[in-house]
Design an enzyme around this catalytic site. Structure first.
Site, PDB file in Angstrom:
ATOM      1  N   SER A 124       0.982  -1.353  -0.171  1.00  0.00           N
ATOM      2  CA  SER A 124       0.246   0.184   0.045  1.00  0.00           C
ATOM      3  C   SER A 124       0.776   1.498   0.454  1.00  0.00           C
ATOM      4  CB  SER A 124      -0.661  -0.094   1.319  1.00  0.00           C
ATOM      5  OG  SER A 124      -1.825   0.999   1.621  1.00  0.00           O
ATOM      6  N   TYR A 149      -2.381  -1.220  10.730  1.00  0.00           N
ATOM      7  CA  TYR A 149      -2.029  -1.534   9.863  1.00  0.00           C
ATOM      8  C   TYR A 149      -1.162  -1.649   8.530  1.00  0.00           C
ATOM      9  CZ  TYR A 149      -3.993  -1.646   4.400  1.00  0.00           C
ATOM     10  OH  TYR A 149      -4.113  -1.729   3.135  1.00  0.00           O
ATOM     11  N   LYS A 153       2.030  -3.313   6.524  1.00  0.00           N
ATOM     12  CA  LYS A 153       2.554  -3.610   5.488  1.00  0.00           C
ATOM     13  C   LYS A 153       4.227  -3.282   5.604  1.00  0.00           C
ATOM     14  CE  LYS A 153      -1.066  -4.413   3.111  1.00  0.00           C
ATOM     15  NZ  LYS A 153      -2.101  -5.686   2.393  1.00  0.00           N
TER      16      LYS A 153
HETATM   17  P1  NAD Z   1     -10.597  -7.286   1.111  1.00  0.00           P
HETATM   18  O1  NAD Z   1     -10.658  -7.460   2.533  1.00  0.00           O
HETATM   19  O2  NAD Z   1     -11.761  -7.061  -0.175  1.00  0.00           O
HETATM   20  O3  NAD Z   1      -9.981  -8.674   0.717  1.00  0.00           O
HETATM   21  C1  NAD Z   1      -8.942  -9.675   1.018  1.00  0.00           C
HETATM   22  C2  NAD Z   1      -9.787 -10.914   1.839  1.00  0.00           C
HETATM   23  O4  NAD Z   1      -8.694 -11.659   2.409  1.00  0.00           O
HETATM   24  C3  NAD Z   1     -10.870 -11.011   1.856  1.00  0.00           C
HETATM   25  O5  NAD Z   1     -11.577 -11.816   1.372  1.00  0.00           O
HETATM   26  C4  NAD Z   1     -10.581 -11.701   3.288  1.00  0.00           C
HETATM   27  O6  NAD Z   1     -12.049 -12.675   3.577  1.00  0.00           O
HETATM   28  C5  NAD Z   1      -9.126 -12.814   3.098  1.00  0.00           C
HETATM   29  N1  NAD Z   1      -8.656 -12.844   4.315  1.00  0.00           N
HETATM   30  C6  NAD Z   1      -8.119 -11.976   5.461  1.00  0.00           C
HETATM   31  N2  NAD Z   1      -7.847 -12.538   5.822  1.00  0.00           N
HETATM   32  C7  NAD Z   1      -7.176 -14.206   6.100  1.00  0.00           C
HETATM   33  C8  NAD Z   1      -7.023 -15.524   6.099  1.00  0.00           C
HETATM   34  N3  NAD Z   1      -6.063 -15.332   7.278  1.00  0.00           N
HETATM   35  N4  NAD Z   1      -6.907 -16.561   5.670  1.00  0.00           N
HETATM   36  C9  NAD Z   1      -7.931 -16.043   4.144  1.00  0.00           C
HETATM   37  N5  NAD Z   1      -8.125 -15.733   4.017  1.00  0.00           N
HETATM   38  C10 NAD Z   1      -8.152 -14.215   4.264  1.00  0.00           C
HETATM   39  O7  NAD Z   1      -9.705  -5.980   0.830  1.00  0.00           O
HETATM   40  P2  NAD Z   1      -9.223  -5.610  -1.017  1.00  0.00           P
HETATM   41  O8  NAD Z   1      -9.425  -4.328  -0.433  1.00  0.00           O
HETATM   42  O9  NAD Z   1      -9.844  -6.656  -1.584  1.00  0.00           O
HETATM   43  O10 NAD Z   1      -7.495  -6.077  -0.729  1.00  0.00           O
HETATM   44  C11 NAD Z   1      -6.538  -6.605  -0.554  1.00  0.00           C
HETATM   45  C12 NAD Z   1      -5.314  -6.363  -0.547  1.00  0.00           C
HETATM   46  O11 NAD Z   1      -4.751  -5.118  -0.783  1.00  0.00           O
HETATM   47  C13 NAD Z   1      -5.177  -6.366   1.071  1.00  0.00           C
HETATM   48  O12 NAD Z   1      -4.070  -7.049   1.369  1.00  0.00           O
HETATM   49  C14 NAD Z   1      -4.689  -4.901   1.747  1.00  0.00           C
HETATM   50  O13 NAD Z   1      -4.446  -4.583   3.003  1.00  0.00           O
HETATM   51  C15 NAD Z   1      -4.687  -4.099   0.224  1.00  0.00           C
HETATM   52  N6  NAD Z   1      -4.766  -2.772   0.076  1.00  0.00           N
HETATM   53  C16 NAD Z   1      -5.944  -2.727   0.411  1.00  0.00           C
HETATM   54  C17 NAD Z   1      -6.279  -1.778  -0.429  1.00  0.00           C
HETATM   55  C18 NAD Z   1      -7.825  -0.976  -0.756  1.00  0.00           C
HETATM   56  O14 NAD Z   1      -8.050   0.321  -0.878  1.00  0.00           O
HETATM   57  N7  NAD Z   1      -8.914  -1.982  -0.558  1.00  0.00           N
HETATM   58  C19 NAD Z   1      -5.027  -0.601  -0.329  1.00  0.00           C
HETATM   59  C20 NAD Z   1      -4.138  -0.735  -0.556  1.00  0.00           C
HETATM   60  C21 NAD Z   1      -3.555  -2.234  -0.467  1.00  0.00           C
HETATM   61  C1  UD1 Z   2      -6.785   4.500   3.662  1.00  0.00           C
HETATM   62  C2  UD1 Z   2      -6.025   4.058   4.450  1.00  0.00           C
HETATM   63  C3  UD1 Z   2      -4.889   3.735   3.894  1.00  0.00           C
HETATM   64  C4  UD1 Z   2      -5.489   2.187   3.108  1.00  0.00           C
HETATM   65  C5  UD1 Z   2      -6.927   3.029   2.364  1.00  0.00           C
HETATM   66  C6  UD1 Z   2      -7.684   1.839   1.777  1.00  0.00           C
HETATM   67  C7  UD1 Z   2      -5.990   5.550   6.385  1.00  0.00           C
HETATM   68  C8  UD1 Z   2      -5.624   7.208   6.694  1.00  0.00           C
HETATM   69  N1  UD1 Z   2      -5.322   5.558   5.147  1.00  0.00           N
HETATM   70  O1  UD1 Z   2      -6.310   5.477   2.543  1.00  0.00           O
HETATM   71  O2  UD1 Z   2      -3.808   3.447   4.670  1.00  0.00           O
HETATM   72  O3  UD1 Z   2      -4.493   1.719   2.403  1.00  0.00           O
HETATM   73  O4  UD1 Z   2      -7.606   3.478   2.812  1.00  0.00           O
HETATM   74  O5  UD1 Z   2      -8.595   0.891   3.138  1.00  0.00           O
HETATM   75  O6  UD1 Z   2      -6.961   5.855   7.338  1.00  0.00           O
HETATM   76  N2  UD1 Z   2     -13.057  10.711   3.092  1.00  0.00           N
HETATM   77  C9  UD1 Z   2     -13.643  11.555   3.079  1.00  0.00           C
HETATM   78  N3  UD1 Z   2     -15.043  10.966   4.133  1.00  0.00           N
HETATM   79  C10 UD1 Z   2     -15.411  10.076   4.347  1.00  0.00           C
HETATM   80  C11 UD1 Z   2     -14.734   8.245   3.646  1.00  0.00           C
HETATM   81  C12 UD1 Z   2     -12.857   9.042   3.354  1.00  0.00           C
HETATM   82  O7  UD1 Z   2     -13.816  12.816   3.686  1.00  0.00           O
HETATM   83  O8  UD1 Z   2     -16.861   9.281   4.808  1.00  0.00           O
HETATM   84  C13 UD1 Z   2     -11.876  11.610   2.933  1.00  0.00           C
HETATM   85  C14 UD1 Z   2     -10.428  11.101   3.423  1.00  0.00           C
HETATM   86  O9  UD1 Z   2     -10.077  11.957   4.356  1.00  0.00           O
HETATM   87  C15 UD1 Z   2      -9.221  11.191   2.463  1.00  0.00           C
HETATM   88  C16 UD1 Z   2      -9.995  10.240   0.958  1.00  0.00           C
HETATM   89  O10 UD1 Z   2     -11.410  11.237   1.413  1.00  0.00           O
HETATM   90  O11 UD1 Z   2      -9.263  12.008   2.030  1.00  0.00           O
HETATM   91  C17 UD1 Z   2      -9.999   8.968   0.781  1.00  0.00           C
HETATM   92  O12 UD1 Z   2      -9.992   8.781   1.394  1.00  0.00           O
HETATM   93  P1  UD1 Z   2     -10.376   6.468   1.878  1.00  0.00           P
HETATM   94  O13 UD1 Z   2     -10.910   6.481   0.651  1.00  0.00           O
HETATM   95  O14 UD1 Z   2     -10.798   6.490   3.735  1.00  0.00           O
HETATM   96  O15 UD1 Z   2      -8.874   6.556   1.478  1.00  0.00           O
HETATM   97  P2  UD1 Z   2      -7.491   6.840   2.232  1.00  0.00           P
HETATM   98  O16 UD1 Z   2      -7.484   7.186   3.802  1.00  0.00           O
HETATM   99  O17 UD1 Z   2      -6.474   7.804   1.193  1.00  0.00           O
END
Ligand code: NAD
Ligand code: UD1
Length: 338
Positions: A124, A149, A153
């Site tokens: 991330s 969190y 990472k």
């Molecule tokens: P998500 O929660 O939709 O997907 C994660 C999946 O992992 C889920 O299906 C959950 O059931 C599974 N899981 C969690 N722990 C497990 C375990 N111990 N054994 C088996 N399965 C398990 O999340 P996502 O948005 O698809 O994110 C995927 C990855 O990307 C995550 O590692 C997340 O931290 C990372 N990531 C996501 C974002 C985002 O904004 N969505 C941003 C940066 C990084």
């Molecule tokens: C957040 C996490 C980041 C994580 C990512 C995906 C933090 C500080 N960072 O990113 O570590 O990888 O989610 O899970 O939490 N916002 C509003 N109103 C809302 C929700 C969000 O104004 O109800 C704004 C936030 O202030 C931000 C932007 O929208 O400026 C994006 O927010 P969000 O979707 O939560 O992502 P990040 O904060 O960038």
């Protein structure tokens, strides 16, 4: 060639499964459904017309995941499995460290036992921390994370780098995602958060569909053009395509690489709301409120390396992201109905 998607039933994993299958890869999904459900994979099967081998398993359970490696010829692993709610990680840090770090260790141990040498990891932008200036380059040092969190990472990146140092045959790609939003063009799969969404886009779309009353925009006094925070939002299908390029690359190169997956273009919260309203012709009630703890004013990538090395760049714009998010939400007001 088979790719194991650990956590593949989740938001990013399910979209990546579609792109991998469409590119000719076989996928095997392993998930404990702690934040997803089997329905997402059924929908992927409908979209692609392919049957997907799935295992309901906790990735931390080394014995249980061995079965996957015994029964399938796995060439590469993509490690999506993790807990990802920032606020919850502050409340329950031990649960986050236990789940996220242990899944990584179990995968690495089992891969080593079965001689699987390629792993791609869902990292991330959060690992850049607060100190690095935007735009973020992969060459910057990992920063000081603001929550458990983020630390999981950063720690997992370190674990992968150490493992690759110790075993020169092990190839590792760390993908640093920026802010994935949007959904598959069909509207059949998308993001389905439990309870009140923490992230912006699911909140916006749930207000639009009438599930929530009003969006609070967290802060309008930041040093940005309109005072609201800016982020590098990326369409989840572009992100999925980035994974296919990473798999193509890791199959042909013994490497340890980090790639930013973002567009390189920041948009503000107000711009997101306005674009969503314009593209979809629907009102999103919103008010401006206090800043949220831990938010950075700006966060965006330099995405040149992924283009230069992987030949990947994003194809979809903010209008596409807003349209596809709404298409998923309006067709599935209760998500997958879990
Ligand atoms: P998500 O929660 O939709 O997907 C994660 C999946 O992992 C889920 O299906 C959950 O059931 C599974 N899981 C969690 N722990 C497990 C375990 N111990 N054994 C088996 N399965 C398990 O999340 P996502 O948005 O698809 O994110 C995927 C990855 O990307 C995550 O590692 C997340 O931290 C990372 N990531 C996501 C974002 C985002 O904004 N969505 C941003 C940066 C990084
Ligand atoms: C957040 C996490 C980041 C994580 C990512 C995906 C933090 C500080 N960072 O990113 O570590 O990888 O989610 O899970 O939490 N916002 C509003 N109103 C809302 C929700 C969000 O104004 O109800 C704004 C936030 O202030 C931000 C932007 O929208 O400026 C994006 O927010 P969000 O979707 O939560 O992502 P990040 O904060 O960038």
């Amino acid at each position: 060639m088979a790719v194991l998607l650990a956590g593949g039933a989740g938001y990013i994993g399910s979209h990546t499964a579609v792109e991998l299958i469409n590119s000719g890869y076989d996928v095997v999904v392993a998930d404990n459904y702690s934040n997803s459900c089997p329905e997402s994979i059924k929908r992927v099967e409908k979209i692609t017309g392919k049957t997907i081998k799935t295992y309901e398993v906790d990735i931390r359970d080394s014995q249980a995941i061995e079965k996957i490696f015994v029964e399938n010829d796995i060439d590469a692993v993509i490690h999506f499995a993790g807990l990802k709610a920032v606020g919850e990680s502050v409340q329950k840090p031990v649960m986050y460290y236990r789940n996220n770090i242990d899944t990584t260790l179990s995968l690495l141990e089992t891969m080593s036992k079965y001689n699987v040498k390629n792993i791609i990891f869902s990292s991330s932008a959060t690992v850049y921390g607060e100190e690095n200036p935007v735009p973020y380059f992969e060459t910057m040092k990992r920063g000081v994370c603001t929550n458990p969190y983020g630390w999981t990472k950063a720690m997992m990146e370190q674990i992968f780098e150490d493992a690759a140092k110790a075993d020169p045959e092990l190839s590792v790609i760390l993908l640093r995602y920026f802010n994935p939003i949007g959904a598959h063009e069909s509207g059949m799969i998308g993001e389905d958060p439990h309870g009140i969404p923490n992230n912006l886009m699911p909140y916006v779309s749930q207000v639009a569909v009438g599930k929530r009353e009003c969006l609070t925009i967290f802060g309008n006094d930041y040093p940005t053009a309109d005072g609201t925070c800016t982020r590098d939002y990326i369409h989840v299908m572009d992100l999925a395509a980035g994974h296919v390029k990473a798999v193509d690359y890791i199959m042909n190169n013994n490497c340890v690489e980090i790639f930013n997956l973002g567009t390189g273009v920041p948009y503000s919260v107000t711009e997101i709301v306005q674009t969503f309203e314009k593209v979809n012709g629907i009102k999103v009630n919103h008010v401006y409120g206090a800043r949220r703890d831990g938010d950075l004013a700006e966060c965006y990538a330099n995405a040149d390396k992924a283009y230069e090395v992987l030949g990947w760049k994003t194809q979809r714009n903010l209008e596409d992201m807003c349209r596809d998010t709404w298409n998923w939400q309006k067709n599935n007001p209760e998500g997958y109905g879990r």
